[in-house]
Motif scaffolding. Structure first.
Motif, PDB file in Angstrom:
ATOM      1  N   VAL C 173       0.847  -1.192   0.000  1.00  0.00           N
ATOM      2  CA  VAL C 173       0.000   0.000   0.000  1.00  0.00           C
ATOM      3  C   VAL C 173       0.881   1.240   0.000  1.00  0.00           C
ATOM      4  O   VAL C 173       1.746   1.404   0.863  1.00  0.00           O
ATOM      5  CB  VAL C 173      -0.932   0.030   1.236  1.00  0.00           C
ATOM      6  CG1 VAL C 173      -1.828   1.257   1.178  1.00  0.00           C
ATOM      7  CG2 VAL C 173      -1.764  -1.246   1.318  1.00  0.00           C
ATOM      8  N   ASN C 253      -0.389   0.889 -11.654  1.00  0.00           N
ATOM      9  CA  ASN C 253       0.023   1.278 -10.300  1.00  0.00           C
ATOM     10  C   ASN C 253       1.525   1.490 -10.138  1.00  0.00           C
ATOM     11  O   ASN C 253       2.124   1.059  -9.162  1.00  0.00           O
ATOM     12  CB  ASN C 253      -0.485   0.264  -9.267  1.00  0.00           C
ATOM     13  CG  ASN C 253      -1.845   0.679  -8.721  1.00  0.00           C
ATOM     14  OD1 ASN C 253      -2.498   1.584  -9.271  1.00  0.00           O
ATOM     15  ND2 ASN C 253      -2.269   0.046  -7.657  1.00  0.00           N
ATOM     16  N   ARG C 285      -1.710  -1.592  -4.009  1.00  0.00           N
ATOM     17  CA  ARG C 285      -2.842  -0.674  -3.865  1.00  0.00           C
ATOM     18  C   ARG C 285      -2.310   0.703  -3.513  1.00  0.00           C
ATOM     19  O   ARG C 285      -1.283   0.828  -2.851  1.00  0.00           O
ATOM     20  CB  ARG C 285      -3.788  -1.140  -2.740  1.00  0.00           C
ATOM     21  CG  ARG C 285      -4.537  -2.430  -3.040  1.00  0.00           C
ATOM     22  CD  ARG C 285      -5.504  -2.265  -4.212  1.00  0.00           C
ATOM     23  NE  ARG C 285      -6.241  -3.489  -4.522  1.00  0.00           N
ATOM     24  CZ  ARG C 285      -5.757  -4.516  -5.221  1.00  0.00           C
ATOM     25  NH1 ARG C 285      -4.505  -4.508  -5.668  1.00  0.00           N
ATOM     26  NH2 ARG C 285      -6.512  -5.566  -5.480  1.00  0.00           N
ATOM     27  N   LYS C 455      -6.072   0.287  -9.281  1.00  0.00           N
ATOM     28  CA  LYS C 455      -6.356  -0.303  -7.980  1.00  0.00           C
ATOM     29  C   LYS C 455      -6.026   0.711  -6.904  1.00  0.00           C
ATOM     30  O   LYS C 455      -4.972   0.668  -6.285  1.00  0.00           O
ATOM     31  CB  LYS C 455      -5.551  -1.582  -7.821  1.00  0.00           C
ATOM     32  CG  LYS C 455      -5.978  -2.618  -8.849  1.00  0.00           C
ATOM     33  CD  LYS C 455      -5.161  -3.868  -8.781  1.00  0.00           C
ATOM     34  CE  LYS C 455      -5.675  -4.894  -9.760  1.00  0.00           C
ATOM     35  NZ  LYS C 455      -5.417  -4.520 -11.165  1.00  0.00           N
ATOM     36  N   ARG C 456      -6.930   1.632  -6.727  1.00  0.00           N
ATOM     37  CA  ARG C 456      -6.680   2.694  -5.773  1.00  0.00           C
ATOM     38  C   ARG C 456      -7.927   3.043  -4.979  1.00  0.00           C
ATOM     39  O   ARG C 456      -9.043   2.761  -5.396  1.00  0.00           O
ATOM     40  CB  ARG C 456      -6.179   3.934  -6.503  1.00  0.00           C
ATOM     41  CG  ARG C 456      -7.125   4.438  -7.597  1.00  0.00           C
ATOM     42  CD  ARG C 456      -7.190   5.945  -7.561  1.00  0.00           C
ATOM     43  NE  ARG C 456      -7.683   6.531  -8.796  1.00  0.00           N
ATOM     44  CZ  ARG C 456      -8.957   6.880  -9.013  1.00  0.00           C
ATOM     45  NH1 ARG C 456      -9.888   6.627  -8.122  1.00  0.00           N
ATOM     46  NH2 ARG C 456      -9.304   7.469 -10.145  1.00  0.00           N
ATOM     47  N   ALA C 482      -7.658  -1.086   1.354  1.00  0.00           N
ATOM     48  CA  ALA C 482      -6.458  -1.267   0.534  1.00  0.00           C
ATOM     49  C   ALA C 482      -5.659  -2.467   1.014  1.00  0.00           C
ATOM     50  O   ALA C 482      -5.211  -3.297   0.223  1.00  0.00           O
ATOM     51  CB  ALA C 482      -5.612   0.000   0.567  1.00  0.00           C
ATOM     52  N   GLU C 485      -7.496  -5.764   0.282  1.00  0.00           N
ATOM     53  CA  GLU C 485      -7.420  -6.078  -1.151  1.00  0.00           C
ATOM     54  C   GLU C 485      -6.019  -6.550  -1.527  1.00  0.00           C
ATOM     55  O   GLU C 485      -5.834  -7.298  -2.481  1.00  0.00           O
ATOM     56  CB  GLU C 485      -7.793  -4.855  -2.000  1.00  0.00           C
ATOM     57  CG  GLU C 485      -9.294  -4.624  -2.067  1.00  0.00           C
ATOM     58  CD  GLU C 485      -9.669  -3.395  -2.871  1.00  0.00           C
ATOM     59  OE1 GLU C 485     -10.824  -2.983  -2.780  1.00  0.00           O
ATOM     60  OE2 GLU C 485      -8.787  -2.845  -3.583  1.00  0.00           O
ATOM     61  N   ALA C 486      -5.024  -6.073  -0.796  1.00  0.00           N
ATOM     62  CA  ALA C 486      -3.650  -6.501  -1.069  1.00  0.00           C
ATOM     63  C   ALA C 486      -3.340  -7.821  -0.368  1.00  0.00           C
ATOM     64  O   ALA C 486      -2.212  -8.287  -0.401  1.00  0.00           O
ATOM     65  CB  ALA C 486      -2.669  -5.418  -0.628  1.00  0.00           C
TER      66      ALA C 486
END
Lengths: 416, 110, 1005
Positions: C173, C253, C285, C455-456, C482, C485-486
């Motif tokens: 992140v 990203n 992310r 992906k943010r 974030a 999701e990571a």
């Protein structure tokens, strides 16, 4: 057309500039035109202007999906030169150069064509051979050009690192002193205003979705605002040419790649001319506002996103700092990308197509801006007569079949 | 900068390790001598150049040196898949409208 | 008097650490913790520069990245000059030297200002397009003067003494911005165990909390910030980067962070330290917590020093303990700006009044101000300010928002500071770099990030979430999202409590009306850096510039170094009203990297000079240097070009080297030639397909020259390939073409003919190649090898294995000079030792080292081509008179065969490679020179070819050349002419390209 002049400015200042006219109308499309130009960039607008001015064909529409001059015209690094190697290219670009030289007056619009000189640096012995070849060809074609040795280069270009400490020491350069830069937006607007004044309809915010054919012959364009009929259609859509061709039912020897560029913050003048290096891969000039205008290479993949990959920017900045170490502390303000339509021989396609009455002018790749008036001029003549102008004829699609390519990158001429 | 899953290495790596080699699935005519100039020109130079899904050839030059194919959206630059030479893509222009956008990149270790 | 505007207490500065600095030659004092802008304001400096177009006096306007005016030149020495530094983002350090970038003779009494006043009327937007056209020849003269006004700061004229770095990261992140939302997100993500990077552009973390009046859990908000930082620092996988601006959000990203490591210490990095670092981050992310940026209202004379962004006033008061004036007048359309009046009051200063565009504001801050006795003028705004070098007063009048008009004559209020707030614009730059179009939200009167495939997560102010408590919660939730999701499991956390205050909506006011109308009102600036006024924007729309990009380009709105952070939304609003459309219909211009400018040096990192690109040397480099070689760049290689002795020049050395090879023996380092090891049962078949000639019958032990063509039939590489075993070959390529050829082989094997079992390995660097060439090469080599060199036992175009100087070697009997030659290949590690032994043995033969130039001469005497010099990608083998190398009957249609039989490739009168012999044997045809048949033709002349290789100094005793000529092979004996730049014409005879030993006897002795 309201004429522009210094006196005019003064007169308008008395009325607080409240009475300037529109530079162009916002017309509703007619049902049918003699010629419809698809694409309102510099080349398309120039085509419309010369159709009206030189061929008396004023029943012309330019159909633009966005805003005038909003594609590569708005995104290039504004370099103008004509020192191409092969006869076919040299003649075409020199034709453009001669038009550039009187363009501001012709259009009554200052396009700020500034002949500051364009240098192409040589770093290797083969660069010198290629440069001699090009300059020698230019001279015999009536295009100005000189080959300078390392010392002359150092004398003419302040702050360029001509020492032996660089990775690829500079050992010479070619210069075309008539080359230089022009104000890109002004070129589009100047052509637009002049074309409009001659009766050309500039139709913005209207996307061409397809071509209508009758018995295989093109009879007009389908647009987001309905059908517009045309006796002849000229497509001048740069990076979107492949897409347009597909709508017309054929393919082109064209790939659309991102081409990136960047500017520094405005600084006091330090770079007087245009300096390009193929070997270290970067080129630079400085605008009248003070921004260093820097060009990068194309990305290797097809892309329509008007942006490319960061390493290209990175490498370009490395090249600039390598050439001009004093610029290391200057800062990059902004970067962007255009969509360039590249061809296998780095030369444009100005051609009839498999569809009668449908003409294409594309494939200018990384170097279209400099050709703007010339491209428009020969394309207009071709559309007017239905036969390709002699300067355009060698740039037919046929060359990709019979093998008569005009290989500008094979000949090591920089393509920007 | 693109992030590309090399199907040979089984890893996501940065674009700098790769070299784009143009449109994929253009077989060399089996009998070139039987081709007309036009057919040969089509093979050598004419490309789809789509605004949308593009099947393209990549080479992991600074990695395993192997070639592979990718399906990439040329507008958003999203890579939907990479796949081996000789295999067919899952994502195609026809299927794209129904296929959901991948929420995770191929090979993304989460 | 020093620091006249410093408040007696308050601020985050260290009053014990006094720093001296100079501005425009005058010395001042400030404190550690000051920004340069704060220190200048503390000293009562009003005029910081002159404006770009009209040369109007300008002062500090903001306190951060959005500052348009205070753009200064920094640097104490020539080499350490830094142009265009925003004083608001530059930390003060001892000895800082700053100057204004415009103004002559100085910023206080500027002559250009007079011109600006008079000439300004003649300079509407785009005026330069409408004039300077006549007379035609004068543009370059006009432009010379226009350029004099160009630019803000200046580049140094000496080389940069500092070092810069690039650094690569992968993280789970990346959090952009360390304000309340960013820190909350960081805590949430970091606690989950994710690898987290937090980057913030300011000197210290805290964002809006650095100058906030608000409290968290009843304590000053910065205490929570300190706690959060301490916790993050204690976690192992968290990297905190203050003074680090995330500048670009790139595809997939990938983001770039520009970290300024030492700019707060001086204009030059301390010895051994890196000045700036460019982080290249690939993040799983991204959390964008970039906050929002206050925008000003646009009113008359809003550029006179003393006009300031409201939030900036609070920043100077609360963070730096500086009062940038005495008597404050606030013009606002929102609640939040009232904090400025309260801060000002708290600082013991005089609040003249608050003009609020809303008719009946009742928010908590408004009520607090009211309770404290501040005069509030509702339904009103500052219409225009007064003053030239400093605000002396301003007129507040009632306005009607619906009709966009002034409804009362208003009242002139005496003040020296006009604080202005027109609402807040979420900082959507990074969120929009990849093309996601921002969306207009009428409720917050701002653009928020649009949909994007990246992906943010966006949190806090960038989402239009402005309340402190909401922002913290939004940030925390975003951090959790974030991290999960990571792939991490989020841990629950407790957030500090913020006071929830009633806040009323902002009212839509951007451009304050003036009773005279926009064109005639005092100048109302929209973009201060580029001197773009509201009138200019209206004029642009009047002239037909209807798209937002057109307006931008015609007026230069947003083109400055601040990229329109303050002005763009106001500009849009003005254009929209003028065109009678809504703001979202207008849309925004494209957001592009960089968010703020990035030093070139930082981007370049260390990749300049000798590591601009890797330099490749052969194993014998040290020996070449010892011999005094001059080097030539060939691809990435440095190759010995020639070996001058006793002050010889190129020509003398080459003549001597050539003679030595022809008379006795010379030695060349040929290690740079590409070498590809090819193995597999189908290797031979593969060669058949890739080369133009036939390989079926090449026996083990033999070698053959081959040409390679692209599918178009044009030659692109050549070299000798030897058969080591029936399934094993070693291919040589040109020096520059090695990598290209390897890739060429791979692509055909992998994609076209995967059924062929054949494998390729680059062995260029594994072997060194020493070429012994000349009539004495056999004698010399025999002294150091066990290989039988007998003419019959080891014939031409074969190879043998054995020991050379005691080292295993492959020796090829091939020749590029036309002389008896042996190419000795040994493992690179042994090369130096082998060379020394050969040199020792060679003394009695006058063994002479020769370089690339002599190699070129000698091969040209034999008519051998160099691909890339004698070819250019447009030549077929037949064009090169090398039809003998074309396998016309090979069963497989090999690469190039179909292409070279296209219509244009088989026509008559193609350019063909021939020899050229100047009629005057001392004349040298320049390499590259164009050729004509008729030297008397007028320009444009008909060119029939050009010179590809040319040598005046050689072993033949006369100048000769190779070149291509239209139909040249049928014109042997005819003349061509080369017109030179100086007007002279060189005449040459077309001859065979083989000048020396045409029968090839010498290589067969």
């Amino acid at each position: 057309m309201q004429r522009y002049s210094g006196f005019g400015l003064f007169k308008h200042s008395l009325s607080h500039h409240e009475n300037w006219q529109k530079m162009w109308r916002t017309p509703t499309p007619k049902k049918v035109y003699d010629v419809v130009i698809v694409g309102g960039g510099g080349h398309g607008l120039a085509t419309a202007y010369y159709l009206a001015k030189e061929h008396g064909i004023t029943n012309v529409a330019v159909v633009e999906k966005g805003w005038l001059g909003g594609g590569n015209t708005a995104r290039n690094t504004t370099i103008v030169r004509s020192n191409y190697l092969w006869d076919e290219s040299a003649h075409l670009y020199e034709h453009a150069m001669k038009l550039w030289e009187g363009l501001s007056q012709d259009l009554n619009y200052n396009v700020m064509f500034s002949q500051r000189g364009v240098y192409n640096l040589c770093h290797t012995l083969q660069d010198i051979r290629d440069s001699e070849r090009r300059v020698s060809a230019n001279r015999l074609n009536g295009v100005d050009g000189e080959l300078l040795d390392g010392k002359q280069v150092a004398d003419e270009i302040p702050y360029l690192d001509c020492s032996k400490n660089t990775r690829y020491p500079i050992i010479g350069a070619t210069v075309q002193r008539r080359g230089g830069v022009a104000r890109h937006d002004a070129v589009a607007w100047g052509f637009a205003r002049a074309a409009d004044a001659l009766g050309v309809d500039l139709i913005q915010q209207t996307e061409v979705l397809g071509f209508r054919k009758e018995n295989g012959v093109c009879i007009g364009v389908e647009t987001s605002k309905g059908f517009i009929g045309a006796k002849r259609v000229g497509v001048v859509t740069a990076g979107n040419s492949g897409h347009m061709a597909r709508q017309a039912g054929f393919r082109l020897p064209v790939e659309s790649h991102p081409l990136q560029a960047l500017v520094s913050e405005p600084i006091k003048p330090i770079i007087d001319s245009v300096i390009m290096s193929n070997a270290v891969h970067g080129y630079i000039s400085q605008s009248d506002k003070g921004d260093l205008v820097i060009g990068a290479g194309i990305d290797g993949w097809v892309g329509y996103g008007q942006r490319g990959s960061y390493p290209v920017i990175e490498h370009t900045i490395q090249a600039i700092v390598e050439m001009f170490p004093v610029l290391s502390r200057v800062r990059m303000n902004r970067q962007w990308g255009g969509i360039v339509d590249t061809t296998p021989d780095a030369c444009p396609i100005i051609s009839k197509t498999p569809v009668p009455n449908l003409f294409f002018n594309c494939g200018w790749g990384t170097g279209g801006f400099k050709a703007t008036p010339g491209s428009g001029n020969v394309f207009a003549a071709s559309l007017a007569k239905g036969e390709m102008h002699p300067l355009a004829a060698p740039f037919s699609i046929d060359r990709f079949y019979n093998g008569a390519l005009i290989d500008e990158h094979g000949a090591a001429a920089v393509a920007h | 900068m693109l992030h590309i899953f090399c199907p040979h290495c089984g890893e996501l790596r940065s674009e700098e390790e790769f070299h784009a080699s143009g449109q994929a699935h253009i077989p060399r005519p089996l009998d070139p001598n039987a081709c007309t100039d036009k057919e040969w020109g089509d093979y050598m130079f004419f490309r789809d150049n789509p605004r949308g899904l593009h099947h393209e050839l990549w080479n992991h030059v600074a990695g395993c040196r192997q070639f592979f194919n990718a399906t990439r959206n040329t507008v958003t630059y999203e890579i939907l898949e990479t796949y081996l030479i000789g295999t067919q893509p899952q994502f195609t222009e026809q299927a794209a409208s129904v296929a959901p956008t991948a929420t995770r990149e191929q090979g993304e270790k989460v | 008097m020093s620091q006249t505007h410093r408040l007696p207490n308050g601020g985050r500065v260290d009053r014990n650490k006094v720093l001296t600095f100079t501005f425009n030659g005058q010395q001042y004092k400030g404190y550690e913790g000051d920004s340069l802008a704060a220190a200048l304001l503390a000293n009562g400096v009003d005029i910081i520069g002159r404006s770009f177009k009209y040369s109007r006096p300008r002062g500090i306007y903001a306190a951060g990245a959005e500052e348009p005016n205070a753009v200064l030149q920094i640097g104490a020495t020539e080499a350490t000059q830094i142009p265009n530094v925003r004083a608001t983002q530059q930390a003060l350090y001892q000895g800082l030297v700053a100057t204004s970038t415009n103004g002559w003779p100085n910023v206080n009494t500027d002559m250009m200002g007079i011109l600006g006043k008079v000439g300004g009327k003649l300079m509407p937007p785009g005026f330069y397009y409408k004039t300077f056209m006549y007379p035609k020849s004068f543009w370059m003269t006009y432009e010379k003067y226009i350029r004099k006004a160009a630019g803000l700061g200046r580049s140094p004229t000496q080389n940069d003494p500092d070092t810069y770095d690039n650094m690569n990261h992968h993280c789970d992140v990346l959090i952009v911005g360390a304000g309340p939302a960013g820190l909350a997100a960081a805590l949430a993500a970091a606690r989950s165990g994710a690898r987290v990077i937090v980057a913030d552009e300011q000197e210290e973390f805290g964002g809006s909390l650095l100058d906030s009046r608000e409290s968290l859990d009843g304590k000053p908000a910065m205490e929570w910030v300190a706690k959060a930082i301490a916790e993050l620092k204690g976690l192992p996988d968290v990297k905190l980067l203050p003074r680090a601006t995330v500048n670009g959000y790139h595809d997939h990203n990938f983001l770039t962070i520009h970290e300024r490591l030492t700019d707060h210490l001086g204009d030059r990095a301390p010895i051994g330290q890196v000045r700036q670092r460019l982080h290249r981050v690939r993040a799983k992310r991204v959390v964008l917590a970039t906050g929002a940026c206050e925008r000003p209202l646009v009113y008359g004379n809003n550029d006179v020093p003393g006009n300031m962004l409201a939030g900036a006033v609070s920043t100077y008061v609360r963070r730096y303990g500086v009062a940038p004036g005495k008597k404050l007048l606030l013009s606002t359309n929102n609640d939040h700006a009232y904090r400025v009046a309260l801060d000002w009051l708290d600082a013991g200063q005089n609040v003249v009044a608050v003009a609020d565009a809303r008719s009946n504001p009742r928010g908590a801050l408004v009520e607090e101000a009211r309770a404290k006795g501040i005069r509030i003028l509702t339904g009103s705004a500052v219409i225009e300010a007064r003053g030239t070098k400093r605000v002396t007063g301003a007129r507040v009048a009632a306005i009607d928002l619906k009709t966009h008009s002034v409804t009362s004559p208003g009242e002139w209020l005496e003040c020296d500071l006009v604080a202005t707030s027109g609402g807040y614009s979420p900082v959507v730059h990074l969120a929009s770099h990849l093309g996601g179009k921002p969306t207009w939200r009428e409720d917050i009167l701002g653009f928020v990030p649009g949909e994007a495939p990246q992906k943010r997560v966006c949190v806090g102010g960038i989402n239009g979430v402005y309340g402190l408590g909401d922002s913290l919660a939004d940030g925390f939730e975003g951090g959790v999202r974030a991290a999960s999701e990571a792939g991490f499991k989020a841990v629950e956390g407790v957030l500090p409590k913020a006071l929830n205050q009633l806040q009323e909506a902002t009212v839509a006011l951007f451009h304050v009306p003036h009773e005279k109308g926009t064109a005639r009102a005092p100048k109302q600036f929209v973009d201060l850096q580029n001197d773009v006024t509201a009138a200019a924007i209206e004029l642009a729309t009047r002239e037909g510039f209807e798209s937002v990009e057109h307006v931008k380009r015609y007026t230069a709105l947003g083109f400055g170094t601040d990229q329109g952070k303050l002005g763009n939304v106001n500009g849009l609003a003005i254009a929209a009203r003028s065109l009678n459309v809504t703001i979202p219909q207008m849309g925004t211009t494209m957001f592009r990297p960089n968010y703020t400018p990035v030093t070139f040096g930082a981007i370049a990192g260390r990749h300049c000079g000798h590591i601009f690109e890797p330099v490749r040397y052969t194993a014998l480099q040290a020996w070449h240097v010892k011999q005094g070689a001059e080097f030539e760049d060939v691809g990435q290689w440095k190759r010995p070009w020639y070996f001058p002795r006793n002050g010889e020049d190129l020509h003398a050395a080459v003549k001597r080297e050539c003679q030595a090879v022809r008379d006795s023996v010379g030695i060349l380092d040929a290690s740079t030639l590409g070498k590809i090891d090819i193995q597999g049962p189908d290797a031979r078949e593969f060669l058949n397909r890739i080369y133009t000639n036939a390989w079926t019958k090449l026996d083990v032990g033999k070698a053959r020259y081959g040409l390679m063509c692209k599918e178009d039939g044009m030659v692109f590489d050549d070299g000798v390939t030897a058969c080591l075993a029936d399934n094993h070959f070693v291919m040589t390529t040109t020096t520059g073409g090695a990598a290209r050829v390897l890739q060429w082989l791979e692509i055909y094997q992998q994609t076209e003919w995967p059924e062929l079992k054949v494998y390729f390995t680059s062995v260029t660097d594994h072997y060194a190649t020493l070429t012994l060439s000349g009539p004495n090469s056999r004698k010399l080599l025999s002294e150091v090898t066990d290989i039988d060199l007998d003419r019959e036992a080891f014939p031409f175009m074969t190879w043998k294995e054995g020991l050379v100087a005691g080292v295993p070697a492959r020796v090829f009997r091939i020749s590029f000079t036309g002389e008896l030659s042996y190419e000795v290949n040994i493992q690179a590690d042994y090369a130096m030792g082998v060379l020394e032994k050969i040199v020792e043995a060679g003394k009695k033969y006058n063994l002479t080292p020769y370089g690339t130039e002599t190699m070129h001469v000698l091969r040209a005497e034999k008519g051998f081509i160099i691909v890339g010099q004698d070819t250019d990608g447009s030549m077929t083998p037949d064009d090169l008179n090398m039809g003998w190398c074309v396998g016309r009957t090979k069963p497989f249609s090999w690469l190039g065969w179909r292409g070279m039989n296209r219509e244009d490739c088989v026509r008559d009168q193609r350019k063909q490679l021939v020899g050229l012999k100047p009629v005057n044997p001392t004349q040298w045809l320049p390499e590259g020179a164009q050729l004509v048949f008729d030297p008397k033709q007028t320009i444009p002349m008909t060119m029939v070819g050009h010179v590809t290789s040319s040598y005046a100094h050689n072993s033949l005793g006369y100048s000769f050349a190779m070149g291509v000529v239209k139909g040249g092979l049928k014109r042997i004996g005819e003349r061509v002419f080369s017109p030179q730049a100086d007007g002279s014409v060189i005449e040459a005879e077309i001859v065979s390209s083989v000048f020396f030993d045409p029968k090839g006897d010498r290589q067969n002795i």
